[in-house]
Enzyme design. Structure first.
Site, PDB file in Angstrom:
ATOM      1  N   ARG A 118       0.856  -1.186   0.000  1.00  0.00           N
ATOM      2  CA  ARG A 118       0.000   0.000   0.000  1.00  0.00           C
ATOM      3  C   ARG A 118       0.896   1.241   0.000  1.00  0.00           C
ATOM      4  NH1 ARG A 118      -5.392  -1.796   1.601  1.00  0.00           N
ATOM      5  NH2 ARG A 118      -5.301  -3.920   0.796  1.00  0.00           N
ATOM      6  N   GLU A 144       1.820   5.386   0.109  1.00  0.00           N
ATOM      7  CA  GLU A 144       1.674   6.326   1.222  1.00  0.00           C
ATOM      8  C   GLU A 144       0.316   6.994   1.305  1.00  0.00           C
ATOM      9  OE1 GLU A 144       5.124   8.894   1.164  1.00  0.00           O
ATOM     10  OE2 GLU A 144       6.227   7.335   0.103  1.00  0.00           O
ATOM     11  N   ARG A 165      -0.957  -7.338  12.067  1.00  0.00           N
ATOM     12  CA  ARG A 165      -1.975  -6.775  12.957  1.00  0.00           C
ATOM     13  C   ARG A 165      -2.483  -7.819  13.951  1.00  0.00           C
ATOM     14  NH1 ARG A 165      -4.388  -1.958  12.171  1.00  0.00           N
ATOM     15  NH2 ARG A 165      -6.273  -2.685  13.197  1.00  0.00           N
ATOM     16  N   ARG A 195      -8.678   4.460   7.695  1.00  0.00           N
ATOM     17  CA  ARG A 195      -8.785   3.651   8.910  1.00  0.00           C
ATOM     18  C   ARG A 195      -8.588   2.153   8.648  1.00  0.00           C
ATOM     19  NH1 ARG A 195     -13.525   0.944   8.993  1.00  0.00           N
ATOM     20  NH2 ARG A 195     -13.178   0.032  11.025  1.00  0.00           N
ATOM     21  N   HIS A 196      -8.899   1.706   7.419  1.00  0.00           N
ATOM     22  CA  HIS A 196      -8.632   0.297   7.132  1.00  0.00           C
ATOM     23  C   HIS A 196      -7.194   0.106   6.649  1.00  0.00           C
ATOM     24  CE1 HIS A 196     -12.512  -1.289   7.975  1.00  0.00           C
ATOM     25  NE2 HIS A 196     -13.108  -0.410   7.218  1.00  0.00           N
ATOM     26  N   GLU A 240      -9.740  -3.662  14.070  1.00  0.00           N
ATOM     27  CA  GLU A 240     -10.076  -4.596  13.008  1.00  0.00           C
ATOM     28  C   GLU A 240      -8.865  -5.453  12.627  1.00  0.00           C
ATOM     29  OE1 GLU A 240     -10.406  -2.645   9.224  1.00  0.00           O
ATOM     30  OE2 GLU A 240      -9.617  -4.547   8.507  1.00  0.00           O
ATOM     31  N   SER A 254     -11.168  -8.056   7.386  1.00  0.00           N
ATOM     32  CA  SER A 254     -12.263  -7.413   6.690  1.00  0.00           C
ATOM     33  C   SER A 254     -12.683  -8.363   5.584  1.00  0.00           C
ATOM     34  CB  SER A 254     -11.799  -6.074   6.123  1.00  0.00           C
ATOM     35  OG  SER A 254     -12.903  -5.306   5.750  1.00  0.00           O
TER      36      SER A 254
END
Lengths: 436, 436
Positions: free
Chosen positions: A208, A210, A410, A216-217, A359, A362
């Site tokens: 991912r 910048e 995470r 938030r995800h 989370e 997802s």
């Protein structure tokens, strides 16, 4: 008498009263016969394009080995789950021919490599390809994880983005204008399902840039992380997939808590209780009030990070649980390929799994109807023309399916209660770090 | 009385006759005492920098749990395998302190996140980090491969290079000027060993740009493929690692041959015999004549692809074997980090594993002496200054180690006798193909 979901391999009408269907599940094919006494069923069966997905009720057994000859089964009920386009870009029987068959009869149609790869999802449905790719997993119990772990090996995930050409400059891939790094295996795992692999998972790096870091995800300022991705077809309801994710998470947590005390202690983890009944109660409660409580915000708004953490504290206080699931997110906050709730399109068949208010997974049911997919993408302003292969993959008969993505770092961070995601990444990558 | 290889955690001399050594293996520490009666041993022990790797012979037991107090063991013999630099960029005892300890005593040295990440190899040696990263593998029997495979999941490897921003353009990583895609996890798996993970493996995508495609160790025009990489420390000889690779390959092949008839049949594979004695005979023979036969070419030349295939045919004819190993390649044709043969630097401690005359694994003992590494790189014209972290990782005490890299698609292709590597890649990537 059983319900069977399968593909239509061939459909041949004989008069008004009889239709021979050949059904296929992965490498296995079976003959099924539709009789006229079922009313319009014969005419309906005869119109089904090859590769369509059907639900069949009757005396149908898919044999363990491929059958060439006719082993007729009476079909009592027949539904089309997904209709394939009538003219497929390549015929499976052409792609499936052996070199011997082709050598014996030069008049037979050949499918060249480029056509196969352009329409790979269909090509992968041949028995040979099913053998190749299923074998890789059937071999998994014999693979490195199983064989090397007992020998003291540690599996690692090293970064794919590096600050210099580490092994001489000749063949390093400095990504050029026309290529991008994958943000997730989402579209490909769906395409693998569409190639009849039924249930797939992948453990691999995702990237991912910048711009995503305030989302938030996002991944808390990590530009590269390890994705544990799964996707599967389901039969009746996407909660089959949600239950699978739930059971898998609980099995891993329970297993780690029971058998890895030493590492847990070394990582200074405070274990939390997991209680099956408490989990079920919370899920019921959140299922019931989820959309309503979210509706108090606004239809198109996601829950904020602060609200999520607060919810995590409430759940922990009320139920002694750090782990819970929220179902039915607003459609507007989920990606274009998310299946809307059939009863109210403001919501979607999507879910998140949380640990301590954050989370970790997802997921959702995905749109498997190509026109609905195009409509959803248009509504969200996404141009699907560059990824026509993905849209096309649902045109050749599509299974209802759902899945989810888990960020390894995470989960480890939250399960162990680590204060920073970099603690759970061996050589972390962020916008300012490409070394070591 | 046993031989133990461990790190020096601390070394404290007491008078002329006594030296207290604290030894460490992963999360476990033990006290060892060196007495004066061993001659110069006390003085030698006292000069050992922290984090040096030593071989100790004596009454040494590394306890299953960390010991804070003294459990003295008499050391009879002591060798330094690798001397750490005297001034480490960070002290392990600083990095290992708990938040509670730091809160209780503000005068204690703190190690901030950036320093930890800059010198990650040392940081990873703390008990907390060892717990974190070992836990991930101890959990492997509970991970997706183990849990999901029996449920019918197929593990897939989807490409990381894609032709368009598949999920909206906001956070796709169009790799910028300063980042590259990894050509292999080579340097990182070695660094993981240097962080005391002992034995590591990784299954992940690797990338090779178009310039590499004419090279014989290339990937037959694939620009992205799945690497099965392993690396381990060894005790006496790098053949320990070669044997491990050999046993793993044979176990996988035998297992696939025995229990996956259906998929093998579907993929049209002709199984070949594997015979332990034949394998040993071939290895002996090739071990014995390898360098000489290669010397008939020229010292600096690799075997050509044609010669390799011819050798494959000879082995198959003489021994009925499709699978064999060649040891001791010329140093000039291997990467800079390859350990030279100590008896003759024209050769190297490197090996390839072949199936049907084609290489499926390339591996070697690696240089673990930082000065030798710099010398070898200079000789091959490789500038190591951009990857100083890699070179530095051998300065903090280095274990002798070896490993290998396996191309998943190549193994599947050759094991199954497939005619083209694209047959064993689900969505293959080559210079002309980024779709689907």
């Amino acid at each position: 008498m059983v319900w069977v979901r399968a593909r239509v391999a061939t459909s041949r009408k004989q008069g008004k009263a009889l239709c021979f269907l050949q059904l296929r599940q992965s490498m296995h094919t079976a003959q099924a016969v539709v009789f006229a006494k079922e009313g319009e069923l014969v005419g309906f069966a005869a119109t089904l394009p090859r590769e369509s997905v059907v639900d069949v009720f009757g005396e149908v057994t898919l044999p363990a080995e491929a059958v060439a000859s006719c082993s007729q089964s009476a079909v009592r009920r027949l539904y089309c789950v997904s209709r394939a386009m009538p003219e497929l870009p390549l015929q499976l029987e052409d792609a499936a021919r052996s070199d011997e068959q082709l050598a014996a009869d030069p008049s037979l149609t050949r499918v060249n490599q480029d056509v196969r790869l352009n329409h790979r999802v269909i090509d992968l449905r041949t028995a040979a390809n099913q053998g190749i790719f299923r074998l890789q997993t059937r071999g998994a119990p014999l693979g490195p994880a199983r064989l090397l772990s007992p020998l003291g090996f540690t599996e690692i995930h090293s970064p794919k983005m590096i600050g210099t050409a580490s092994e001489g400059g000749a063949d390093v891939f400095r990504v050029e204008r026309d290529a991008y790094l994958a943000q997730s295996p989402q579209l490909y795992k769906q395409m693998a399902l569409m190639a009849d692999l039924d249930r797939v998972f992948e453990v691999a790096p995702v990237f991912r840039s910048e711009n995503s870091l305030t989302h938030r995800h996002g991944t808390e300022h990590m530009t590269e992380f390890v994705g544990l991705d799964m996707e599967m077809t389901f039969f009746e309801h996407y909660h089959e997939v949600l239950d699978m994710l739930d059971r898998t998470f609980c099995a891993v947590f329970d297993g780690l808590n029971q058998s890895h005390q030493e590492e847990l202690a070394a990582a200074r983890f405070t274990r939390s209780e997991t209680d099956e009944r408490a989990r079920a109660r919370i899920r019921e409660r959140l299922d019931a009030r989820g959309p309503e409580s979210l509706a108090e915000h606004a239809d198109t708004e996601d829950m904020g990070t602060e609200d999520e953490k607060l919810l995590g504290e409430i759940v922990a206080e009320l139920h002694g649980q750090d782990y819970y699931i929220i179902d039915k997110f607003p459609a507007a906050v989920r990606p274009f390929y998310t299946m809307p709730d059939p009863t109210d399109p403001r919501w979607s068949n999507s879910y998140d799994i949380f640990i301590r208010g954050e989370e970790v997974t997802s997921g959702a049911q995905r749109v498997h109807d190509p026109q609905m997919l195009l409509d959803c993408a248009k509504e969200k302003g996404v141009d699907l023309s560059p990824i026509y292969s993905y849209v096309d993959s649902f045109k050749y008969g599509a299974m209802p399916h759902a899945g989810g993505g888990i960020g390894l770092e995470r989960v480890v961070m939250l399960f162990l209660g680590l204060p920073n995601i970099r603690k759970s990444s061996m050589f972390p990558r962020d916008p300012k770090r490409l070394n070591p």
